[in-house]
Design a protein around this motif. Structure first.
Motif, PDB file in Angstrom:
ATOM      1  N   SER A   1      48.207  48.348  55.661  1.00  0.00           N
ATOM      2  CA  SER A   1      48.861  47.212  56.292  1.00  0.00           C
ATOM      3  C   SER A   1      48.143  45.897  55.990  1.00  0.00           C
ATOM      4  O   SER A   1      48.537  44.850  56.516  1.00  0.00           O
ATOM      5  CB  SER A   1      48.920  47.428  57.806  1.00  0.00           C
ATOM      6  N   ASP A   2      47.132  45.946  55.150  1.00  0.00           N
ATOM      7  CA  ASP A   2      46.271  44.782  54.924  1.00  0.00           C
ATOM      8  C   ASP A   2      46.278  44.323  53.479  1.00  0.00           C
ATOM      9  O   ASP A   2      46.456  45.134  52.559  1.00  0.00           O
ATOM     10  CB  ASP A   2      44.834  45.127  55.305  1.00  0.00           C
ATOM     11  N   ALA A   3      46.016  43.046  53.324  1.00  0.00           N
ATOM     12  CA  ALA A   3      45.798  42.507  51.989  1.00  0.00           C
ATOM     13  C   ALA A   3      44.497  43.064  51.413  1.00  0.00           C
ATOM     14  O   ALA A   3      43.596  43.465  52.156  1.00  0.00           O
ATOM     15  CB  ALA A   3      45.728  40.989  52.039  1.00  0.00           C
ATOM     16  N   MET A   4      44.420  43.083  50.079  1.00  0.00           N
ATOM     17  CA  MET A   4      43.198  43.533  49.414  1.00  0.00           C
ATOM     18  C   MET A   4      42.916  42.594  48.248  1.00  0.00           C
ATOM     19  O   MET A   4      43.847  41.995  47.681  1.00  0.00           O
ATOM     20  CB  MET A   4      43.320  44.974  48.945  1.00  0.00           C
ATOM     21  N   GLY A   5      41.651  42.471  47.911  1.00  0.00           N
ATOM     22  CA  GLY A   5      41.298  41.514  46.872  1.00  0.00           C
ATOM     23  C   GLY A   5      40.107  41.944  46.045  1.00  0.00           C
ATOM     24  O   GLY A   5      39.435  42.939  46.358  1.00  0.00           O
ATOM     25  N   TRP A   6      39.892  41.192  44.962  1.00  0.00           N
ATOM     26  CA  TRP A   6      38.717  41.375  44.105  1.00  0.00           C
ATOM     27  C   TRP A   6      38.017  40.032  43.953  1.00  0.00           C
ATOM     28  O   TRP A   6      38.675  39.004  43.730  1.00  0.00           O
ATOM     29  CB  TRP A   6      39.120  41.888  42.723  1.00  0.00           C
ATOM     30  N   PHE A   7      36.715  40.066  44.057  1.00  0.00           N
ATOM     31  CA  PHE A   7      35.869  38.910  43.800  1.00  0.00           C
ATOM     32  C   PHE A   7      34.820  39.317  42.774  1.00  0.00           C
ATOM     33  O   PHE A   7      34.620  40.500  42.512  1.00  0.00           O
ATOM     34  CB  PHE A   7      35.172  38.461  45.093  1.00  0.00           C
ATOM     35  N   ARG A   8      34.167  38.330  42.206  1.00  0.00           N
ATOM     36  CA  ARG A   8      33.075  38.635  41.283  1.00  0.00           C
ATOM     37  C   ARG A   8      31.948  37.628  41.453  1.00  0.00           C
ATOM     38  O   ARG A   8      32.167  36.512  41.924  1.00  0.00           O
ATOM     39  CB  ARG A   8      33.566  38.654  39.831  1.00  0.00           C
ATOM     40  N   GLN A   9      30.768  38.058  41.064  1.00  0.00           N
ATOM     41  CA  GLN A   9      29.593  37.199  41.157  1.00  0.00           C
ATOM     42  C   GLN A   9      28.838  37.258  39.839  1.00  0.00           C
ATOM     43  O   GLN A   9      28.123  38.239  39.565  1.00  0.00           O
ATOM     44  CB  GLN A   9      28.698  37.633  42.310  1.00  0.00           C
ATOM     45  N   PRO A  10      29.006  36.238  39.000  1.00  0.00           N
ATOM     46  CA  PRO A  10      28.252  36.193  37.745  1.00  0.00           C
ATOM     47  C   PRO A  10      26.762  36.010  38.024  1.00  0.00           C
ATOM     48  O   PRO A  10      26.387  35.523  39.103  1.00  0.00           O
ATOM     49  CB  PRO A  10      28.834  34.968  37.035  1.00  0.00           C
ATOM     50  N   PRO A  11      25.917  36.347  37.075  1.00  0.00           N
ATOM     51  CA  PRO A  11      24.479  36.190  37.274  1.00  0.00           C
ATOM     52  C   PRO A  11      24.111  34.756  37.635  1.00  0.00           C
ATOM     53  O   PRO A  11      24.506  33.814  36.948  1.00  0.00           O
ATOM     54  CB  PRO A  11      23.891  36.592  35.913  1.00  0.00           C
ATOM     55  N   GLY A  12      23.364  34.597  38.716  1.00  0.00           N
ATOM     56  CA  GLY A  12      22.891  33.278  39.124  1.00  0.00           C
ATOM     57  C   GLY A  12      23.938  32.369  39.734  1.00  0.00           C
ATOM     58  O   GLY A  12      23.668  31.186  39.954  1.00  0.00           O
ATOM     59  N   LYS A  13      25.121  32.912  40.000  1.00  0.00           N
ATOM     60  CA  LYS A  13      26.200  32.073  40.547  1.00  0.00           C
ATOM     61  C   LYS A  13      26.703  32.650  41.869  1.00  0.00           C
ATOM     62  O   LYS A  13      26.369  33.762  42.253  1.00  0.00           O
ATOM     63  CB  LYS A  13      27.333  31.952  39.540  1.00  0.00           C
ATOM     64  N   GLU A  14      27.536  31.875  42.539  1.00  0.00           N
ATOM     65  CA  GLU A  14      28.100  32.330  43.792  1.00  0.00           C
ATOM     66  C   GLU A  14      29.300  33.262  43.542  1.00  0.00           C
ATOM     67  O   GLU A  14      29.904  33.260  42.468  1.00  0.00           O
ATOM     68  CB  GLU A  14      28.545  31.135  44.634  1.00  0.00           C
ATOM     69  N   ARG A  15      29.622  34.018  44.575  1.00  0.00           N
ATOM     70  CA  ARG A  15      30.772  34.915  44.495  1.00  0.00           C
ATOM     71  C   ARG A  15      32.056  34.091  44.402  1.00  0.00           C
ATOM     72  O   ARG A  15      32.213  33.085  45.109  1.00  0.00           O
ATOM     73  CB  ARG A  15      30.809  35.818  45.729  1.00  0.00           C
ATOM     74  N   GLU A  16      32.974  34.543  43.536  1.00  0.00           N
ATOM     75  CA  GLU A  16      34.208  33.795  43.304  1.00  0.00           C
ATOM     76  C   GLU A  16      35.412  34.713  43.351  1.00  0.00           C
ATOM     77  O   GLU A  16      35.330  35.904  43.033  1.00  0.00           O
ATOM     78  CB  GLU A  16      34.147  33.080  41.943  1.00  0.00           C
ATOM     79  N   PHE A  17      36.529  34.113  43.704  1.00  0.00           N
ATOM     80  CA  PHE A  17      37.782  34.855  43.790  1.00  0.00           C
ATOM     81  C   PHE A  17      38.281  35.258  42.403  1.00  0.00           C
ATOM     82  O   PHE A  17      38.191  34.471  41.453  1.00  0.00           O
ATOM     83  CB  PHE A  17      38.828  33.981  44.475  1.00  0.00           C
ATOM     84  N   VAL A  18      38.828  36.469  42.298  1.00  0.00           N
ATOM     85  CA  VAL A  18      39.428  36.934  41.048  1.00  0.00           C
ATOM     86  C   VAL A  18      40.920  37.199  41.234  1.00  0.00           C
ATOM     87  O   VAL A  18      41.751  36.655  40.501  1.00  0.00           O
ATOM     88  CB  VAL A  18      38.745  38.213  40.535  1.00  0.00           C
ATOM     89  N   ALA A  19      41.273  38.048  42.202  1.00  0.00           N
ATOM     90  CA  ALA A  19      42.674  38.423  42.396  1.00  0.00           C
ATOM     91  C   ALA A  19      42.867  38.971  43.797  1.00  0.00           C
ATOM     92  O   ALA A  19      41.918  39.433  44.426  1.00  0.00           O
ATOM     93  CB  ALA A  19      43.087  39.475  41.370  1.00  0.00           C
ATOM     94  N   ALA A  20      44.101  38.918  44.274  1.00  0.00           N
ATOM     95  CA  ALA A  20      44.423  39.476  45.580  1.00  0.00           C
ATOM     96  C   ALA A  20      45.862  39.955  45.583  1.00  0.00           C
ATOM     97  O   ALA A  20      46.693  39.476  44.805  1.00  0.00           O
ATOM     98  CB  ALA A  20      44.200  38.453  46.691  1.00  0.00           C
ATOM     99  N   ILE A  21      46.138  40.892  46.485  1.00  0.00           N
ATOM    100  CA  ILE A  21      47.477  41.460  46.590  1.00  0.00           C
ATOM    101  C   ILE A  21      47.819  41.634  48.061  1.00  0.00           C
ATOM    102  O   ILE A  21      46.969  42.036  48.866  1.00  0.00           O
ATOM    103  CB  ILE A  21      47.552  42.800  45.820  1.00  0.00           C
ATOM    104  N   SER A  22      49.039  41.320  48.428  1.00  0.00           N
ATOM    105  CA  SER A  22      49.462  41.457  49.819  1.00  0.00           C
ATOM    106  C   SER A  22      49.641  42.925  50.181  1.00  0.00           C
ATOM    107  O   SER A  22      49.645  43.804  49.315  1.00  0.00           O
ATOM    108  CB  SER A  22      50.763  40.693  50.050  1.00  0.00           C
ATOM    109  N   TRP A  23      49.837  43.194  51.458  1.00  0.00           N
ATOM    110  CA  TRP A  23      49.867  44.576  51.924  1.00  0.00           C
ATOM    111  C   TRP A  23      50.991  45.396  51.277  1.00  0.00           C
ATOM    112  O   TRP A  23      50.848  46.595  51.059  1.00  0.00           O
ATOM    113  CB  TRP A  23      50.021  44.591  53.461  1.00  0.00           C
ATOM    114  N   ASN A  24      52.103  44.719  50.970  1.00  0.00           N
ATOM    115  CA  ASN A  24      53.260  45.424  50.412  1.00  0.00           C
ATOM    116  C   ASN A  24      53.446  45.157  48.922  1.00  0.00           C
ATOM    117  O   ASN A  24      54.498  45.456  48.362  1.00  0.00           O
ATOM    118  CB  ASN A  24      54.519  45.012  51.160  1.00  0.00           C
TER     119      ASN A  24
END
Length: 131
Positions: A31-54
């Motif tokens: 019932s929840d959204a899900m997502g992917w983030f990434r953190q390159p070396p020496g950098k902050e975590r950043e958004f990559v992709a997300a998908i709604s619950w359906n």
């Protein structure tokens, strides 16, 4: 205990492909959204992709549009990130995220791209792309 476990990372040459998986245990995130983030070396975590619950709505950061595909299989309580045409700049630790506290509701771009929106996180899987 709720767990998100990523798998599928590794070392790949530029132009290659990888598929990341994120398996959930302890509860379902159907019932929840899900997502992917990434953190390159020496950098902050950043958004990559997300998908709604359906799966009705998906979002991607500009640098991966046309190359990455996010999907989910609610029957398996698992989501995926298919990564094609990989580039050295895709090298990062990739993190699975789930649940923005809005079950069965649409997912907005602002919520999806904000790290603080997400309530559950995996431990990450390393993706290294060689040139």
């Amino acid at each position: 205990q709720v767990q998100l476990v990523e798998s599928g990372g590794g070392l790949v040459q530029a132009g290659g492909s990888l598929r990341l998986s994120c398996a959930a245990s302890g509860r379902t995130f159907n019932s929840d959204a899900m997502g992917w983030f990434r953190q390159p070396p020496g950098k902050e975590r950043e958004f990559v992709a997300a998908i709604s619950w359906n799966s009705a709505r998906t979002y991607y950061t500009d640098s991966v549009k046309g190359r990455f595909i996010i999907s989910r299989d609610n029957a398996k309580n698992t989501k995926y990130l298919q990564m094609n045409s990989l580039k050295p700049e895709d090298t990062a630790a990739y993190f699975c995220a789930a649940d923005v506290g809005r079950p069965y509701r649409d997912l907005s771009l602002q919520v999806a791209t904000t790290t603080q929106s997400w309530r559950s996180w995996g431990q990450g899987t390393q993706v290294t792309v060689s040139s």
